[in-house]
Design an enzyme around this catalytic site. Structure first.
Site, PDB file in Angstrom:
ATOM      1  N   SER A 137       0.794  -1.235   0.000  1.00  0.00           N
ATOM      2  CA  SER A 137       0.000   0.000   0.000  1.00  0.00           C
ATOM      3  C   SER A 137       0.823   1.280   0.000  1.00  0.00           C
ATOM      4  CB  SER A 137      -0.944  -0.045   1.187  1.00  0.00           C
ATOM      5  OG  SER A 137      -1.846   1.006   1.111  1.00  0.00           O
ATOM      6  N   HIS A 138       0.763   2.024   1.090  1.00  0.00           N
ATOM      7  CA  HIS A 138       1.422   3.339   1.137  1.00  0.00           C
ATOM      8  C   HIS A 138       2.903   3.231   1.509  1.00  0.00           C
ATOM      9  CE1 HIS A 138       0.029   2.264   5.095  1.00  0.00           C
ATOM     10  NE2 HIS A 138       0.950   3.050   5.609  1.00  0.00           N
ATOM     11  N   ASP A 159      -2.723   6.352  -3.350  1.00  0.00           N
ATOM     12  CA  ASP A 159      -1.532   5.695  -2.806  1.00  0.00           C
ATOM     13  C   ASP A 159      -1.048   4.536  -3.673  1.00  0.00           C
ATOM     14  OD1 ASP A 159      -3.556   3.894  -2.226  1.00  0.00           O
ATOM     15  OD2 ASP A 159      -2.664   3.258  -0.336  1.00  0.00           O
ATOM     16  N   ASP A 193      -1.471   1.300  -3.813  1.00  0.00           N
ATOM     17  CA  ASP A 193      -2.424   0.325  -4.349  1.00  0.00           C
ATOM     18  C   ASP A 193      -3.771   0.944  -4.712  1.00  0.00           C
ATOM     19  OD1 ASP A 193      -2.959   0.769  -1.652  1.00  0.00           O
ATOM     20  OD2 ASP A 193      -3.793  -1.230  -1.350  1.00  0.00           O
ATOM     21  N   ASP A 225      -6.106   2.637  -3.057  1.00  0.00           N
ATOM     22  CA  ASP A 225      -7.310   2.676  -2.222  1.00  0.00           C
ATOM     23  C   ASP A 225      -7.418   3.933  -1.363  1.00  0.00           C
ATOM     24  OD1 ASP A 225      -5.290   1.921  -0.506  1.00  0.00           O
ATOM     25  OD2 ASP A 225      -6.294   0.122   0.261  1.00  0.00           O
ATOM     26  N   ARG A 226      -6.339   4.705  -1.261  1.00  0.00           N
ATOM     27  CA  ARG A 226      -6.415   5.950  -0.489  1.00  0.00           C
ATOM     28  C   ARG A 226      -6.624   7.151  -1.399  1.00  0.00           C
ATOM     29  NH1 ARG A 226      -2.225   5.953   4.502  1.00  0.00           N
ATOM     30  NH2 ARG A 226      -2.661   3.832   5.207  1.00  0.00           N
ATOM     31  N   LYS A 272     -11.576   0.331   0.597  1.00  0.00           N
ATOM     32  CA  LYS A 272     -11.600   1.763   0.364  1.00  0.00           C
ATOM     33  C   LYS A 272     -11.172   1.996  -1.074  1.00  0.00           C
ATOM     34  CE  LYS A 272      -7.159   2.473   2.759  1.00  0.00           C
ATOM     35  NZ  LYS A 272      -6.922   1.287   3.596  1.00  0.00           N
TER      36      LYS A 272
HETATM   37  C1  VG1 Z   1      -2.956   2.290   8.433  1.00  0.00           C
HETATM   38  C2  VG1 Z   1      -4.107   3.239   8.632  1.00  0.00           C
HETATM   39  C3  VG1 Z   1      -5.418   2.482   8.547  1.00  0.00           C
HETATM   40  C4  VG1 Z   1      -5.504   1.750   7.204  1.00  0.00           C
HETATM   41  C5  VG1 Z   1      -4.289   0.867   7.032  1.00  0.00           C
HETATM   42  C6  VG1 Z   1      -4.241   0.218   5.663  1.00  0.00           C
HETATM   43  O1  VG1 Z   1      -2.946   1.312   9.453  1.00  0.00           O
HETATM   44  O2  VG1 Z   1      -4.001   3.909   9.853  1.00  0.00           O
HETATM   45  O3  VG1 Z   1      -6.492   3.379   8.714  1.00  0.00           O
HETATM   46  O4  VG1 Z   1      -6.663   0.968   7.144  1.00  0.00           O
HETATM   47  O5  VG1 Z   1      -3.096   1.631   7.184  1.00  0.00           O
HETATM   48  O6  VG1 Z   1      -4.248   1.177   4.652  1.00  0.00           O
HETATM   49  P1  VG1 Z   1      -1.986   1.409  10.743  1.00  0.00           P
HETATM   50  O7  VG1 Z   1      -2.242   0.156  11.515  1.00  0.00           O
HETATM   51  O8  VG1 Z   1      -0.612   1.564  10.231  1.00  0.00           O
HETATM   52  O9  VG1 Z   1      -2.418   2.645  11.475  1.00  0.00           O
HETATM   53  V1  VG1 Z   1      -3.473   0.864   3.204  1.00  0.00           V
HETATM   54  O10 VG1 Z   1      -3.963   1.982   2.114  1.00  0.00           O
HETATM   55  O11 VG1 Z   1      -1.848   0.995   3.754  1.00  0.00           O
HETATM   56  O12 VG1 Z   1      -3.763  -0.718   2.901  1.00  0.00           O
HETATM   57 CO    CO Z   2      -3.507   1.494   0.275  1.00  0.00          CO
END
Ligand code: VG1
Ligand code: CO
Length: 543
Positions: free
Chosen positions: A113-114, A277, A279, A281-282, A376
């Protein structure tokens, strides 16, 4: 064709976090590391033989190699059909869309993801179930448990599949189909939003900038915004997905999407800016010289939902993650619908969406979505905003300020302390837990603590309980401070501090969030001892 059983031994660290298993690329490249985890997923599933599995990732380093391995293991496991995104690409919301549309048994998303990518960056794997959403905790727990006793994995002895050519190949009893990664998703977006009206908006000379951050959404934005909605050719920036995201950090916030931020805060900026982001979804939404917090974005979308075709019938309910601001709660109250508060992570929205209890969902971490898929969805949020802008023909700032006037403003910020020492992070959280019973009634400057707890959630649909989801400290004026540790980081610990204060007075709403929250920021440090325990003077990232 031969199916070979390969002997292996467990890795102790294969416990999925907030969103799948995330580790650095070198960890994933260890012999059998990926295979062990995939085997643990397949061994935990029941009744998938002959059924369809969707496979795709965000194109980061190691994506292609991992997909070849997963295809061979899925063939050995006996799936009937594999739908694989061309080039190994599928955004996370597109995986969800494809699973649902083709009634697949589940899907495997390859992404961290990010998190940054590249040979020393991060990689990740997530399993999604038949509703298109992330596997719930009972499934991820079972996968982890299996990974601790895995002794072998079956794999088909076949050559690599050509991931770049659309079409089907038969491997053993499995049909492997390379699909267009964008087509199904784009078709779904056309059903939800008024594309004619958005085209009309662009025809008036309306300018926007979408920063794909060299991640998965480049091709999606190009097809949907530029091709189908006739946005100007320079709308999409950083539109080519790269295995290392061009060396950037594919997280759409004010710090990492600085190129877009500079455009939107510069001279003669476009009217609308957005980013997504790794992938896809953000989303981050910007107006000219204006930032929309994700919590406000969810509230604005909810309040204006009936202006958009896909939501014309109104909302069943709203769901937000616990640390997300309470702005959506105010909208829900006025609409006379429920607002659910869930733990962090999209997997907690799945049951509410499936049961028809919630229509829109959101997280403060730049995540917004609806019942159209079970993830998302970054581009969906951007199209939702575009549709609103096309209907209201007002600026982003005007729409948000108008919202604050009606509902009040929940001034909000998140402070992240990245890569802090693991032990110090545990000490800090333990210190907070020790204070939970003594804090209520305590006075900090003008703020009196009304409640403090360690958030625990009972799923209203299946009654499953998730405990220790973050420390909440609420004050008598509705302000809140929330502390939790990240479940997606791969280096040390990440402390997240979420700060919120309600401002009903229209004349005081247009202030800088950091200034407006300065008292609460100081109180957070006093209660948790952030500086003392982490040795940090300030957060790594402020959003
Ligand atoms: C983070 C965010 C959370 C989100 C998750 C996955 O998790 O705070 O809200 O659902 O990333 O997003 P954490 O446990 O690091 O706070 V993604 O777009 O990275 O799959
Ligand atoms: Co993501």
């Amino acid at each position: 064709m031969n199916i070979k059983n390969v002997a292996t031994t467990p890795f102790t660290d294969q416990k999925p976090g907030t969103s799948g298993l995330r580790k650095s690329v070198p960890v994933f490249q260890q012999t059998n590391y990926l295979e062990n985890f995939i085997q643990s997923i397949f061994a935990t599933l029941e009744g998938y033989k002959g059924k369809t599995l969707v496979i795709g990732g965000d194109g980061r380093y190691y994506n292609r190699e991992a997909i070849q391995t997963i295809i061979k293991m899925a063939v050995a496991a006996g799936f009937g059909r594999l739908l694989v995104g061309q080039g190994g690409l599928l955004s996370t919301p597109a995986v969800s869309c494809v699973i649902r549309k083709h009634h697949a048994f589940g899907g495997i998303v390859l992404s961290a993801s990010h998190n940054p990518g590249g040979p020393t960056g991060d990689f990740g794997i997530k399993y999604n179930i038949g509703n298109g959403g992330p596997a719930p905790e009972k499934v991820t727990d079972a996968i982890y448990e299996y990974s601790q006793t895995v002794t072998y994995y079956p794999i088909a002895e076949v050559g690599d599949v050509d991931l770049d050519t659309l079409g089907t190949t038969q491997l053993h009893d499995t049909v492997v189909e390379i699909i267009d990664p964008v087509a199904d998703y784009a078709e779904l977006m056309e059903q939800l939003f008024d594309f004619d009206q958005i085209r009309d908006l662009f025809a008036t000379g309306f300018r926007m900038r979408f920063d794909a951050m060299h991640a998965i959404n480049g091709p999606y934005a190009q097809e949907i915004l530029v091709k189908r909605l006739a946005a100007p050719a320079d709308t999409v920036m950083n539109g080519t997905p790269l295995p290392d995201f061009g060396g950037g950090h594919p997280d759409p916030n004010l710090t990492y999407a600085h190129e877009l931020v500079e455009v939107m805060n510069g001279d003669n900026p476009p009217s609308f800016g957005a980013a997504s982001d790794g992938d896809g979804d953000r989303n981050m939404v910007l107006g000219s010289h204006f930032f929309v917090t994700p919590s406000d974005s969810l509230a604005v979308l909810a309040a204006n939902a009936t202006l958009v075709p896909g939501y014309r019938g109104g909302l069943a309910g709203i769901a937000r993650s616990m640390p997300t601001s309470q702005a959506p709660d105010r909208v829900a109250e006025q609409l006379g619908i429920k607002c659910f508060e869930t733990p962090t992570g999209w997997k907690f929205f799945g049951n509410l969406l499936d049961a028809g209890e919630a229509t829109l969902c959101g997280e403060e971490s730049f995540g917004t979505g609806s019942n159209h898929v079970r993830e998302k969805d970054g581009l969906w949020a951007v199209l939702f905003w575009l549709n609103l802008l096309a209907v209201r023909r007002e600026s982003v700032a005007t729409i948000v300020r108008d919202h604050w006037q009606k509902f009040g403003r929940n001034i909000y910020s998140r402070h992240d302390y990245d890569e802090i020492d693991n032990d110090s992070a545990q000490v800090l959280m333990a210190g907070l837990r020790e204070q939970l019973t003594s804090l209520p009634g305590a006075q900090f400057d003008g703020y009196r603590v009304a409640y403090s707890d360690d958030f625990s959630y009972k799923d209203p649909i299946d009654s499953s309980v998730s405990t220790a989801q973050g420390i909440r400290i609420g004050f008598n004026d509705g302000s809140r401070i929330v502390f939790r540790l990240s479940g997606t980081g791969t280096k040390g610990a990440t402390l997240r501090v979420y700060l919120e204060r309600f401002e009903p007075d229209e004349k005081k709403q247009d202030q800088d969030a950091q200034q407006a929250l300065a008292d609460l920021i100081a109180i957070a440090d006093r209660i948790a001892g952030i500086r003392r325990l982490t040795g940090r003077d300030q957060p790594t990232v402020i959003t």
